[in-house]
Design a protein around this motif. Structure first.
Motif, mmCIF file in Angstrom:
data_model
loop_
_atom_site.group_PDB
_atom_site.id
_atom_site.type_symbol
_atom_site.label_atom_id
_atom_site.label_comp_id
_atom_site.label_asym_id
_atom_site.label_seq_id
_atom_site.Cartn_x
_atom_site.Cartn_y
_atom_site.Cartn_z
ATOM 1 N N MET A 158 0.820 -1.223 0.000
ATOM 2 C CA MET A 158 0.000 0.000 0.000
ATOM 3 C C MET A 158 0.856 1.276 0.000
ATOM 4 N N GLY A 159 2.154 1.138 0.329
ATOM 5 C CA GLY A 159 3.010 2.317 0.356
ATOM 6 C C GLY A 159 3.317 2.798 1.762
ATOM 7 N N LYS A 160 3.178 1.897 2.742
ATOM 8 C CA LYS A 160 3.385 2.276 4.145
ATOM 9 C C LYS A 160 4.840 2.670 4.420
ATOM 10 N N SER A 161 5.788 1.909 3.895
ATOM 11 C CA SER A 161 7.211 2.208 4.158
ATOM 12 C C SER A 161 7.579 3.579 3.597
ATOM 13 N N THR A 162 7.087 3.865 2.393
ATOM 14 C CA THR A 162 7.353 5.172 1.787
ATOM 15 C C THR A 162 6.725 6.281 2.623
ATOM 16 N N THR A 163 5.494 6.054 3.081
ATOM 17 C CA THR A 163 4.809 7.060 3.908
ATOM 18 C C THR A 163 5.572 7.282 5.213
ATOM 19 N N ALA A 164 6.078 6.210 5.816
ATOM 20 C CA ALA A 164 6.867 6.332 7.053
ATOM 21 C C ALA A 164 8.114 7.192 6.791
ATOM 22 N N LYS A 165 8.769 6.966 5.643
ATOM 23 C CA LYS A 165 9.958 7.761 5.284
ATOM 24 C C LYS A 165 9.602 9.234 5.152
ATOM 25 N N LEU A 166 8.428 9.521 4.581
ATOM 26 C CA LEU A 166 8.013 10.917 4.390
ATOM 27 C C LEU A 166 7.676 11.577 5.729
ATOM 28 N N PHE A 167 7.129 10.805 6.675
ATOM 29 C CA PHE A 167 6.926 11.341 8.033
ATOM 30 C C PHE A 167 8.287 11.704 8.631
ATOM 31 N N ALA A 168 9.254 10.806 8.478
ATOM 32 C CA ALA A 168 10.603 11.049 9.014
ATOM 33 C C ALA A 168 11.223 12.279 8.350
ATOM 34 N N GLU A 169 11.002 12.391 7.031
ATOM 35 C CA GLU A 169 11.492 13.551 6.281
ATOM 36 C C GLU A 169 10.896 14.849 6.832
ATOM 37 N N ALA A 170 9.645 14.756 7.314
ATOM 38 C CA ALA A 170 8.957 15.934 7.871
ATOM 39 C C ALA A 170 9.427 16.218 9.306
ATOM 40 N N GLY A 171 10.417 15.434 9.781
ATOM 41 C CA GLY A 171 10.985 15.689 11.106
ATOM 42 C C GLY A 171 10.311 14.947 12.239
#
Length: 199
Positions: A12-25
């Motif tokens: 579903m794209g969960k790992s990518t979404t987690a990375k983007l949360f991390a990118e957002a600090g």
């Protein structure tokens, strides 16, 4: 501090979404990565003692361990009794570090959030979702599993429609990264206004 539970079925794209949360600090706790880490060190001796022959060079051989426990509920329970307390300790340290850094929000990335009752331990649930067609296409494109194995995994997971219903926020990953970044910004703005809900 608000705790967001991040979940979503395979592909579903969960790992990518987690990375983007991390990118957002946002500090992100990845439950799967934490298990990998334990298997490569701290948990290996106890797992070898319980299931002889499932480790090599001080690391758990996941294939051998999986073959040993997969069809044996008692063995799975025994494995959980070894790993869960260690995971709990690593999660506690993660929370302490995030508190010390004054993080307003943290994310717990837990694939089986609903299946394990994890939604009771978070303030809001984010479900990552896409169309069933795109889900299949993504997973099969990885080249690591066939249709039958994918169907077996999907059958074990809480259905996507059910997850969406129980979510506070749904992140749709069908349209690329930019819309996901926008959705994350919206979630982070909203969640800090929500009451703490975790048990």
């Amino acid at each position: 501090m608000r705790i967001l539970g991040l979940t979503g079925s395979i592909g579903m794209g969960k790992s990518t979404t987690a990375k983007l949360f991390a990118e957002a600090g946002v500090p992100v706790y990845d439950a799967d990565a934490a298990v990998h880490q334990l298997y490569e060190g701290e948990a290996a001796p106890a797992i070898e003692a319980a299931f002889p022959g499932t480790t090599a060079n001080g690391k758990v051989d996941r294939t051998k361990l999986s073959a040993r426990v997969v069809h044996d509920p008692a063995a799975i329970k025994q494995l959980e009794q070894i790993v869960h307390p260690m995971l709990g300790a690593s999660r506690t340290k993660f929370f302490a570090d995030a508190e010390a850094a004054n993080a307003p929000v943290v994310v717990l990335d837990i694939p089986l959030l609903f299946e394990t009752g994890g939604e009771k331990r978070v303030d809001a649930v984010v479900v990552v979702s896409t169309s069933p067609e795109l889900q299949r296409e993504r997973v099969l494109a990885r080249g690591t599993m066939d249709e039958a194995k994918l169907n077996a995994i999907i059958a074990k997971q809480t259905p996507d429609a059910e997850k969406r219903k129980r979510a506070d926020f749904v992140v749709d990953t069908s349209h690329g990264l930019e819309p996901v970044r926008a959705q994350i910004a919206h979630i982070l703005a909203e969640v800090v206004k929500m009451p703490q809900r975790r048990a």
